[in-house]
Design a protein around this motif. Structure first.
Motif, PDB file in Angstrom:
ATOM      1  N   THR A   1       0.704  -1.256   0.043  1.00  0.00           N
ATOM      2  CA  THR A   1       0.090   0.011   0.106  1.00  0.00           C
ATOM      3  C   THR A   1       1.080   1.364  -0.011  1.00  0.00           C
ATOM      4  N   GLN A   2       0.738   2.160  -1.096  1.00  0.00           N
ATOM      5  CA  GLN A   2       1.527   3.217  -1.179  1.00  0.00           C
ATOM      6  C   GLN A   2       0.732   4.525  -0.737  1.00  0.00           C
ATOM      7  N   SER A   3      -0.584   4.645  -0.515  1.00  0.00           N
ATOM      8  CA  SER A   3      -1.343   5.738  -0.255  1.00  0.00           C
ATOM      9  C   SER A   3      -2.517   5.530   0.562  1.00  0.00           C
ATOM     10  N   ALA A   6      -5.236   4.110  -1.916  1.00  0.00           N
ATOM     11  CA  ALA A   6      -5.095   2.743  -2.385  1.00  0.00           C
ATOM     12  C   ALA A   6      -6.144   1.871  -1.585  1.00  0.00           C
ATOM     13  N   TRP A  28       3.246  -1.521   4.400  1.00  0.00           N
ATOM     14  CA  TRP A  28       2.706  -0.498   3.878  1.00  0.00           C
ATOM     15  C   TRP A  28       3.997   0.560   3.739  1.00  0.00           C
ATOM     16  N   ASN A  29       4.061   1.619   3.004  1.00  0.00           N
ATOM     17  CA  ASN A  29       4.890   2.393   2.903  1.00  0.00           C
ATOM     18  C   ASN A  29       4.593   3.383   3.694  1.00  0.00           C
ATOM     19  N   HIS A  30       5.494   3.453   4.969  1.00  0.00           N
ATOM     20  CA  HIS A  30       4.954   4.413   6.025  1.00  0.00           C
ATOM     21  C   HIS A  30       5.344   5.909   5.747  1.00  0.00           C
ATOM     22  N   ALA A  32       4.723   7.455   3.039  1.00  0.00           N
ATOM     23  CA  ALA A  32       3.458   8.205   2.583  1.00  0.00           C
ATOM     24  C   ALA A  32       2.258   7.777   3.316  1.00  0.00           C
ATOM     25  N   MET A  33       2.085   6.833   4.199  1.00  0.00           N
ATOM     26  CA  MET A  33       1.154   6.562   5.021  1.00  0.00           C
ATOM     27  C   MET A  33       1.116   7.049   6.236  1.00  0.00           C
ATOM     28  N   GLU A  53      -2.445  -3.714   7.852  1.00  0.00           N
ATOM     29  CA  GLU A  53      -1.259  -3.889   7.320  1.00  0.00           C
ATOM     30  C   GLU A  53      -0.621  -5.372   7.900  1.00  0.00           C
TER      31      GLU A  53
END
Length: 116
Positions: A1-3, A6, A28-30, A32-33, A53
């Protein structure tokens, strides 16, 4: 997950009125998140469902917290409450009012997901 955007795409793949949907994803991309590691659509939002996540998907308190949102509960300021924004090992309580709200939501908004 990038955002956060999503989340709708993930939930949309499993959107149904006949079940409570909890989806476990990879990491997850922390950046961006932010610090988020679980996200749930409140009743009336579509697509419905909770996304967690993988790092927290086996934490029963976090899963229960997200199901609380799924059944229309907002965050609580009480650190002992299951709906506190930060889940501690002692965040296990629900008030009678919260239980009533979840029952009402389950019987109305989520009624098609109930076993009869």
């Amino acid at each position: 997950t990038q955002s956060m955007s999503a989340m709708s795409e993930i939930r949309g793949a499993f959107d149904t009125n006949t079940a409570l949907v909890v989806t476990n994803t990879g990491a997850w991309n922390h950046g961006a998140m932010g610090s988020a590691n679980a996200w749930t659509a409140m009743p009336g939002e579509t697509p419905s469902g909770a996304v967690l996540e993988s790092a927290v998907a086996d934490n029963a308190n976090i899963v229960a917290h997200e199901l609380g949102h799924y059944l229309n509960l907002d965050h609580s300021n009480d650190q002992g409450n299951l709906l506190h924004p930060i889940i501690y090992s002692t965040s296990t309580e629900l008030t009678h009012g919260q239980c009533d709200e979840m029952r009402q939501t389950a019987m109305s908004v989520r009624a098609q997901a109930l076993r009869t």
